[in-house]
Design a protein around this motif. Structure first.
Motif, PDB file in Angstrom:
ATOM      1  N   THR A  53       0.798  -1.230  -0.135  1.00 16.82           N
ATOM      2  CA  THR A  53      -0.277   0.192   0.132  1.00 16.82           C
ATOM      3  C   THR A  53       0.867   1.123  -0.011  1.00 16.82           C
ATOM      4  N   GLY A  54       0.819   1.866  -1.156  1.00 18.93           N
ATOM      5  CA  GLY A  54       1.559   3.161  -0.994  1.00 18.93           C
ATOM      6  C   GLY A  54       3.083   3.026  -1.260  1.00 18.93           C
ATOM      7  N   ASP A  55       3.838   4.270  -1.536  1.00 21.81           N
ATOM      8  CA  ASP A  55       5.468   4.116  -1.633  1.00 21.81           C
ATOM      9  C   ASP A  55       6.271   4.335  -0.242  1.00 21.81           C
ATOM     10  N   GLU A  56       5.621   4.454   0.673  1.00 20.56           N
ATOM     11  CA  GLU A  56       6.483   4.651   1.884  1.00 20.56           C
ATOM     12  C   GLU A  56       7.228   3.616   2.191  1.00 20.56           C
ATOM     13  N   LYS A  57       8.553   4.129   2.548  1.00 18.02           N
ATOM     14  CA  LYS A  57       9.856   3.020   2.688  1.00 18.02           C
ATOM     15  C   LYS A  57       9.578   2.608   4.054  1.00 18.02           C
ATOM     16  N   LYS A  58       8.656   1.574   4.132  1.00 21.21           N
ATOM     17  CA  LYS A  58       8.243   1.087   5.647  1.00 21.21           C
ATOM     18  C   LYS A  58       7.755  -0.497   5.453  1.00 21.21           C
ATOM     19  N   LEU A  59       8.055  -1.325   6.259  1.00 24.98           N
ATOM     20  CA  LEU A  59       7.682  -2.706   6.241  1.00 24.98           C
ATOM     21  C   LEU A  59       6.866  -2.868   7.570  1.00 24.98           C
ATOM     22  N   VAL A  60       5.878  -3.536   7.317  1.00 25.20           N
ATOM     23  CA  VAL A  60       5.195  -3.997   8.427  1.00 25.20           C
ATOM     24  C   VAL A  60       4.966  -5.704   8.563  1.00 25.20           C
ATOM     25  N   LEU A  61       5.460  -6.127   9.533  1.00 25.15           N
ATOM     26  CA  LEU A  61       5.497  -7.514   9.593  1.00 25.15           C
ATOM     27  C   LEU A  61       4.593  -8.159  10.730  1.00 25.15           C
ATOM     28  N   GLU A  62       3.389  -8.726  10.138  1.00 25.98           N
ATOM     29  CA  GLU A  62       2.352  -9.098  10.847  1.00 25.98           C
ATOM     30  C   GLU A  62       2.444 -10.634  11.466  1.00 25.98           C
ATOM     31  N   GLY A  63       2.525 -10.950  12.691  1.00 29.48           N
ATOM     32  CA  GLY A  63       2.569 -12.270  13.044  1.00 29.48           C
ATOM     33  C   GLY A  63       3.834 -12.821  13.706  1.00 29.48           C
ATOM     34  N   ASP A  64       4.158 -14.064  13.858  1.00 30.00           N
ATOM     35  CA  ASP A  64       5.177 -14.815  14.338  1.00 30.00           C
ATOM     36  C   ASP A  64       6.249 -14.676  13.664  1.00 30.00           C
ATOM     37  N   TRP A  70      17.723 -12.526  10.822  1.00 34.65           N
ATOM     38  CA  TRP A  70      18.247 -11.531  10.091  1.00 34.65           C
ATOM     39  C   TRP A  70      17.390 -10.123   9.575  1.00 34.65           C
ATOM     40  N   ILE A  71      16.269 -10.039  10.378  1.00 40.41           N
ATOM     41  CA  ILE A  71      15.172  -9.029   9.906  1.00 40.41           C
ATOM     42  C   ILE A  71      15.892  -7.575   9.868  1.00 40.41           C
ATOM     43  N   GLY A  72      15.701  -6.870   8.797  1.00 35.82           N
ATOM     44  CA  GLY A  72      16.274  -5.408   9.132  1.00 35.82           C
ATOM     45  C   GLY A  72      17.895  -5.368   9.197  1.00 35.82           C
ATOM     46  N   ALA A  73      18.686  -6.468   8.695  1.00 34.83           N
ATOM     47  CA  ALA A  73      20.134  -6.437   8.486  1.00 34.83           C
ATOM     48  C   ALA A  73      20.649  -5.412   7.672  1.00 34.83           C
ATOM     49  N   ARG A  74      21.536  -4.749   8.046  1.00 41.88           N
ATOM     50  CA  ARG A  74      22.217  -3.532   7.092  1.00 41.88           C
ATOM     51  C   ARG A  74      21.356  -2.733   6.663  1.00 41.88           C
ATOM     52  N   MET A  75      20.109  -2.664   7.394  1.00 39.88           N
ATOM     53  CA  MET A  75      19.331  -1.422   6.574  1.00 39.88           C
ATOM     54  C   MET A  75      19.894  -0.089   6.909  1.00 39.88           C
ATOM     55  N   ALA A  76      19.569   1.023   5.933  1.00 44.60           N
ATOM     56  CA  ALA A  76      20.187   2.134   5.936  1.00 44.60           C
ATOM     57  C   ALA A  76      19.260   3.215   6.403  1.00 44.60           C
ATOM     58  N   ASP A  77      18.128   3.077   6.191  1.00 43.66           N
ATOM     59  CA  ASP A  77      16.829   4.066   6.395  1.00 43.66           C
ATOM     60  C   ASP A  77      15.606   3.513   6.274  1.00 43.66           C
ATOM     61  N   GLY A  78      14.478   4.172   6.498  1.00 48.21           N
ATOM     62  CA  GLY A  78      13.223   3.651   6.473  1.00 48.21           C
ATOM     63  C   GLY A  78      13.013   2.991   7.963  1.00 48.21           C
ATOM     64  N   GLU A  79      11.704   2.257   7.775  1.00 52.35           N
ATOM     65  CA  GLU A  79      11.237   1.788   9.079  1.00 52.35           C
ATOM     66  C   GLU A  79      10.585   0.336   9.210  1.00 52.35           C
ATOM     67  N   ILE A  80      10.845  -0.364  10.130  1.00 53.54           N
ATOM     68  CA  ILE A  80      10.374  -1.695  10.259  1.00 53.54           C
ATOM     69  C   ILE A  80       9.329  -1.907  11.462  1.00 53.54           C
ATOM     70  N   ILE A  81       7.942  -2.279  11.399  1.00 52.05           N
ATOM     71  CA  ILE A  81       7.376  -2.393  12.630  1.00 52.05           C
ATOM     72  C   ILE A  81       6.902  -3.769  12.717  1.00 52.05           C
ATOM     73  N   VAL A  82       7.320  -4.593  13.741  1.00 43.85           N
ATOM     74  CA  VAL A  82       7.125  -6.020  13.914  1.00 43.85           C
ATOM     75  C   VAL A  82       5.873  -6.043  14.668  1.00 43.85           C
ATOM     76  N   ARG A  83       4.716  -6.597  14.497  1.00 41.62           N
ATOM     77  CA  ARG A  83       3.454  -6.814  15.143  1.00 41.62           C
ATOM     78  C   ARG A  83       3.580  -8.231  15.839  1.00 41.62           C
ATOM     79  N   GLY A  84       4.588  -8.543  16.583  1.00 41.49           N
ATOM     80  CA  GLY A  84       5.001  -9.831  17.017  1.00 41.49           C
ATOM     81  C   GLY A  84       6.451  -9.860  17.656  1.00 41.49           C
ATOM     82  N   SER A  85       7.009 -11.232  17.592  1.00 38.46           N
ATOM     83  CA  SER A  85       8.320 -11.582  17.981  1.00 38.46           C
ATOM     84  C   SER A  85       9.529 -11.546  16.950  1.00 38.46           C
ATOM     85  N   VAL A  86      10.516 -11.334  17.027  1.00 37.82           N
ATOM     86  CA  VAL A  86      11.621 -11.529  15.823  1.00 37.82           C
ATOM     87  C   VAL A  86      12.689 -12.495  16.356  1.00 37.82           C
TER      88      VAL A  86
END
Ligand code: ZN
Lengths: 234, 559
Positions: A53-64, A70-86
């Motif tokens: 949805t849309g072009d925003e530099k954002k990742l939403v991880l839903e669930g377990d 290695w989620i978000g490894a080496r990332m330089a910008d933007g946002e990750i929201i995890v609705r659960g554990s990693v």
């Protein structure tokens, strides 16, 4: 913005360097992104449902995502929201941007990170912000906030940046630390072994090695390594 | 059957200096033309290519508990993936390679033989398990004798027959190849936190000195007539001023002679060639050492050339390893190997702008340049000086002053005043370099079928994309480096195993071991051995390696 959901329970761990960079790619490309499922290389679309949805530099991880490493490894910008554990190694080597984890984080959170911010609403396991296997230097900049408790070896070999833990931590906090700040609002075990520099502030109880000397700045050491690190009460 | 056509052959042992000729191979050996039927041969067109014997690495650390502890200590080394499992085995490692990677990398470079240079006898089983896991090359291991309580006892008693029997027994039990000596007496002194500092220091707890240990081991080795001579890692390794000790040690060979080979091989001499009194005023002692080696006809050395970049120091010289750890602050592992020996491991990076590292680098090259090419073998003391995969760099450097000038401009200027490297105008010829990497190391080890392409030699052959008749090794150093990095063909026992730097076939080579039991009266030592086993963690009956446990053993009997 893209939303990623696991399609099933993962029998073995998945290794997937999911970064906000994915949100800039077409759905086609995102689904074809290569991840490891055990020792097999598979496409992201095989294991996860993806919606965009849309072009925003954002990742939403839903669930377990507790078996996804290695989620978000080496990332330089933007946002990750995890609705659960990693899983392990979340935010490893990260340079910038923001990761918010609503559940818990496994070992090696934010290892060797050099910028950006990680927020964990739950607990974190061991080795937060430290150096990866065999490396000499841990986290050098950026901030990690853990609202719950954390495990052992927090900030080992840390050389800058800030780690704040609202709850308790385990043993060996700031071992071989060279610079930066670790703040623990609860209690913890042994702190500062072979510490050369930086500061560890603790609100609750903690245990200190006999190799620290009392000064007006706080406890200074570790004298074993001619260290000038500071351990003090918050 | 192979027919290698029209190659330009350099074969120093047989005095062949870049001649166009054909080579024939049958049953893993080099044979006269008459023994093959041309129409049955696989033909390799080697026109305009250099054809030489497979490389022989006479001193490297490729198997045993030391390198394995190094791997455990250095997980960061294992992030470099060299080969993903599939047709061949997974191979990883930056400088500290896994067993398959060691075999593959040697083969890619045209090397076909390598010797593990320090094996604690009690660790022999582990060493052989690991050697068995290394594909592609022929191999062997040198057990260590310089700090073993039983060796000290024989020397204290001045009982040569007993010492000879012990050597024959230990080499057989460990399936080893020769007599290695590491910092004689110093590792035992380390058991009390000390070291020995001169050839005449007494070893704590024993009435022996390094001088006596070295001399008597040479005497025993020569009377036994082992294929290889005593192989010595000198006292005071890594200590400024140590070149004096090295020269004194080399001179201990005087009075011994052997018509086939040297009576003393002094190893990784770069680490033992420092003048000065501390690291602040350290300088090169290479020229003095070279003068002594060149003046004697019964001593050989190898370089121990450092390569800028990552390395791992691992030696049986436990006190030196501790000093290094204190000097660099890097991780350290110590090993105390019962009553036999010890060891230490410390990660290391050689940096061009570090004056000490630059000095070491320059001294290695000085030794390679100043010592007679028939007396100095090319080594990096892998992984102490760095990767063996950079042998082509060392080869090219020794052949080109122009290349050295370029490299010298990139390193710490301290080397300009502390060494003579900049003023050395020697440029080794390709013939000399092929000698230093093939014929000479094979001769030093006493391997008659290695390091040359004469009739009856093992068909271990390397073909490089380099025409010796048209290449100016002084100017074309980049081309030389590139050619030696990946052989166009590497042939092991008559089989093509690597092409243009890619593995095409996995083979397993032989493990050589020396049996000198017929030369001694074993009863001379058995009572002492039984007595000493009260101090061992294993029983005598469980000590050692049986030949049938080794994948492809080859016994060399001394008669
Ligand atoms: Zn060595």
């Amino acid at each position: 913005m893209i939303v990623i959901k696991p399609k099933k329970y993962f029998e073995v761990c998945v290794e997937a360097e999911l970064t906000p960079e994915l949100a800039t790619k077409s759905m086609e490309e995102v689904k074809k992104f290569k991840v490891y499922y055990g020792n097999r290389v598979v496409e992201l679309g095989e294991l996860f449902e993806v919606t965009k949805t849309g072009d925003e530099k954002k990742l939403v991880l839903e669930g377990d995502f507790s078996r996804v490493k290695w989620i978000g490894a080496r990332m330089a910008d933007g946002e990750i929201i995890v609705r659960g554990s990693v899983g392990a190694n979340c935010g490893a080597f990260m340079k910038g941007g923001r990761i918010v984890i609503e559940g818990n984080a496994d070992d090696w959170l934010g290892i060797e990170m050099s910028g950006g911010e990680i927020i964990v609403k739950g607990n974190a396991a061991n080795l937060v912000g430290c150096a990866y296997y065999g490396d000499a230097v841990g986290m050098t900049a950026g901030k990690i906030l853990i609202e719950g408790n954390a495990g052992n070896y927090i900030g080992e070999k840390m050389n800058g940046g800030e780690i704040v833990i609202k709850g308790n931590a385990g043993d060996f906090v700031g071992t071989e630390m060279r610079a930066g700040v670790i703040e623990i609002h609860g209690s913890c075990g042994f702190v500062g072994g072979d510490m050369r520099g930086g500061e560890i502030r603790i609100k609750g109880k903690f245990e200190l090695l006999p190799t620290f000397r009392k000064t007006e700045k706080g406890w200074v050491g570790d004298v074993n390594v001619k260290g000038e690190g500071i351990v003090k009460s918050l | 059957m192979l027919w290698i056509r029209n190659g330009i052959v350099i074969d120093p042992k047989n005095k062949i200096k870049a001649e166009k000729m054909d080579i024939f191979v049958k049953n893993g050996k080099i044979v006269p033309e008459g023994e093959v039927r041309r129409e049955e041969c696989r033909v390799i067109d080697a026109s305009g290519k250099l054809v030489v014997a497979g490389g022989v690495d006479m001193h490297a650390h490729i198997a045993g508990s030391k390198i394995n502890t190094g791997r455990t200590m250095r997980p960061e080394e294992m992030r470099v993936v060299r080969n993903v499992a599939g047709k061949f085995r997974a191979a990883v490692g930056r400088v500290l390679l896994t067993a398959p990677a060691i075999g593959y990398e040697y083969a890619k470079m045209g090397y076909t033989t390598s010797f593990e240079a320090a094996q604690p006898p009690i660790g022999a089983l582990h060493t052989h398990e690991e050697l068995d896991a290394i594909p592609m090359i022929d191999k062997a291991a040198l057990p260590v004798f310089g700090n073993w309580h039983l060796v000290f006892k024989c020397i204290e008693e001045k009982n040569l027959e007993k010492l000879k029997a012990l050597i024959a027994w230990a080499i057989e039990r460990s399936k080893g190849f020769g007599v290695k000596v590491v910092n004689p007496g110093g590792v035992e002194a380390w058991m009390y936190g000390g070291n020995v500092k001169s050839l005449d220091d007494q070893v704590p707890g024993f009435n022996v000195t390094p001088r006596e240990i070295i001399t008597m081991l040479i005497k025993a080795n020569e009377e036994l007539g082992l294929p290889h001579s005593v192989h010595l890692h000198c006292n005071n390794l890594g200590v400024p001023g140590n070149f004096q000790t090295t020269i004194e040690s080399i001179k201990l060979a005087k009075g011994f002679s052997n018509s086939k080979r040297q009576v003393l091989h002094v190893t990784h001499v770069q680490f033992n060639a420092y003048a000065g009194s501390s690291w602040r005023d350290a300088a090169s002692g290479a020229a003095e050492i070279a003068k002594v080696v060149n003046s004697m006809d019964n001593v050989t050395i190898d370089m121990g050339q450092p390569i800028f970049g990552h390395a791992t120091a691992m030696t049986g010289d436990a006190p030196f390893q501790f000093t290094l750890h204190k000097l660099t602050g890097a991780r350290w592992s110590n090993k105390d190997t019962e009553v036999e020996t010890g060891a230490g491991i410390v990660p290391l990076v050689y940096l061009p702008n570090n004056p000490v590292h630059a000095l070491q680098w320059a001294i290695g090259l000085e030794l390679g340049l100043l010592v007679d090419s028939n007396k100095v073998a090319l080594t990096t003391d892998y992984p102490n000086g760095g990767p063996f995969t950079e042998y082509p760099y060392v080869m090219a450097m020794l052949m080109s002053r122009k290349m050295r000038e370029g490299e010298l401009s990139k390193v710490n200027a301290y080397v300009q005043k502390a060494t003579g490297l900049a003023s050395i105008d020697v440029e080794k010829t390709l013939y000399e370099i092929i000698n230093m990497t093939r014929s000479l190391p094979a001769r030093i080890l006493g391997l008659q079928n290695k390091g040359h392409l004469g009739i009856g030699a093992d068909a271990d052959i390397a073909i490089y994309n380099l025409n010796p008749l048209e290449t100016d090794t002084s100017k074309d150093f980049e081309k030389v480096y590139k050619a030696f990095k990946s052989a166009e063909y590497t042939i092991k026992s008559g089989e093509i195993i690597s092409r243009n730097g890619e593995i095409v076939k996995e083979v397993f080579g032989r493990t050589f071991w020396v049996d000198a039991r017929k030369k001694v009266d074993m009863e001379a030592v058995m009572n002492d051995i039984r007595d000493y086993f009260q101090y061992y963690s294993v029983q005598l009956g469980n000590y050692g390696v049986e030949e049938r446990w080794i994948k492809k053993p080859e016994r060399l009997e001394v008669v």
